[in-house]
Design an enzyme around this catalytic site. Structure first.
Site, short mmCIF file in Angstrom:
data_model
loop_
_atom_site.label_atom_id
_atom_site.label_comp_id
_atom_site.label_asym_id
_atom_site.label_seq_id
_atom_site.Cartn_x
_atom_site.Cartn_y
_atom_site.Cartn_z
N CYS A 195 1.29 -0.72 5.36
CA CYS A 195 2.52 -0.70 6.16
C CYS A 195 3.30 -2.01 6.02
O CYS A 195 2.70 -3.08 5.99
CB CYS A 195 2.18 -0.44 7.62
SG CYS A 195 1.48 1.19 7.88
N CYS A 235 4.77 3.38 5.21
CA CYS A 235 4.89 3.31 6.66
C CYS A 235 5.49 1.97 7.09
O CYS A 235 5.44 1.00 6.33
CB CYS A 235 3.52 3.52 7.31
SG CYS A 235 2.18 2.62 6.53
#
Ligand SMILES: *[C@@H]1O[C@H](CO)[C@@H](O)[C@H](O)[C@H]1NC(C)=O
Ligand SMILES: *[C@@H]1O[C@H](CO)[C@@H](O)[C@H](O)[C@H]1NC(C)=O
Ligand SMILES: *[C@@H]1O[C@H](CO)[C@@H](O)[C@H](O)[C@H]1NC(C)=O
Ligand SMILES: *[C@H]1O[C@@H](CO)[C@H](O)[C@@H](O)[C@@H]1NC(C)=O
Length: 265
Positions: A91, A172
């Site tokens: 992420c 993400c």
């Protein structure tokens, strides 16, 4: 037979056996080398990723295209491969690119700030290579394979489409993309970035896309370009930001390990 002759005979046969073994090994090595350069490169590069059984990944890879018409290998053929070596989400660190390959990889090779697809196992083992199979054959070929645009479902294009989609699906947090300010249309509909990656970003997991528009001396466009308006639209609920960043600034940041990743632009 007397003892001396028996011993000589034994020695001679030992020598012959030894010679055959040596010849076999040498021949085997050279033949192997010439016959399977793709496999060799694949396994070499795969070796860096200690957590995978590379022989197994290779055999799953091969099943996607071996013994098939090289214009009839759809992206789905690589799904078992992607399942065997899944993209692990990082992420806020995932970096996409389009027409900026060199500057992106110069940056990611020097700094541990972002991860591009080419830093993942599947993105690295076949980077820059070409391959195909043939109906009725168990071999892998590396010459006379269809090129990117010769037919849509060719083994190389389907592979990259499949792996790019998986990379985008895994993204993400905030994601970044480096686009090229020296070309007329930095967000081109026919690019892998536009046609595959943006389409596969999941708005539940991705908050924002940060565009880094790389500006060189011969820049022709900026963040107001209409193609980037299209990108904003394609993102739907995902937020969008665009910064014009001189290439020199990216290079400086790449060679300054003290500088925090977040302040390169
Ligand atoms: C942008 O594209 C041009 C033309 O293909 C190329 O010469 C240039 O190196 C690219 N810029 C970057 C930053 O990669
Ligand atoms: C997007 O991510 C959410 C949360 O991880 C997941 O439930 C959903 O299935 C994903 N959507 C798509 C289209 O993959
Ligand atoms: C961006 O480029 C357009 C022409 O393509 C130009 O009119 C505009 O002034 C530029 N904007 C900035 C902020 O440089
Ligand atoms: C950027 O936007 C595209 C539309 O997607 C136009 O076709 C280009 O001409 C434009 N580029 C410049 C330099 O204006």
């Amino acid at each position: 037979m007397d003892r001396k002759r028996r011993r000589l005979c034994l020695l001679a046969s030992l020598l012959v056996v030894l010679l055959i073994i040596i010849l076999g090994v040498v021949l085997g090595l050279t033949l192997n080398r010439d016959r399977d350069p793709l496999k060799r490169t694949f396994l070499d590069r795969c070796g860096k990723f200690k957590e995978y059984d590379c022989q197994n990944v290779w055999s799953i890879f091969e099943q996607a295209y071996v013994n098939k018409d090289p214009c009839n290998v759809p992206p789905e053929a690589y799904h078992p491969l992607i399942a065997a070596a899944p993209i692990i989400p990082a992420c806020n660190r995932m970096m996409f690119w389009s027409k900026t390959k060199d500057v992106v990889h110069d940056f990611t090779n020097k700094r541990d700030c972002f991860i591009t697809m080419e830093d993942t196992l599947l993105g690295s083992v076949l980077d820059g290579l070409r391959w195909c199979g043939e109906e009725g054959s168990t071999e892998t070929f590396t010459t006379d394979c269809p090129g990117w645009s010769d037919c849509v479902n060719n083994p190389v294009r389907s592979f990259w489409n499949s792996v790019s989609a998986a990379f985008a699906k895994a993204a993400c947090g905030q994601v970044t993309t480096m686009l090229n300010g020296s070309i007329d249309t930095p967000y081109s509909p026919s690019s892998v970035f536009a046609s595959i990656e943006v389409k596969n970003l999941n708005s539940t997991t991705v908050q924002k896309l940060n565009v880094v528009l790389v500006i060189q001396k011969n820049a022709v466009t900026n963040c107001t370009n209409a193609s980037l308006e299209n990108l904003k639209k394609d993102l739907g609920e995902i937020q969008y930001d665009c910064k014009e960043v001189p290439e020199s600034q990216i290079q400086e940041c790449a060679s300054d390990p003290e500088k925090p990743c977040g302040s390169c632009w």
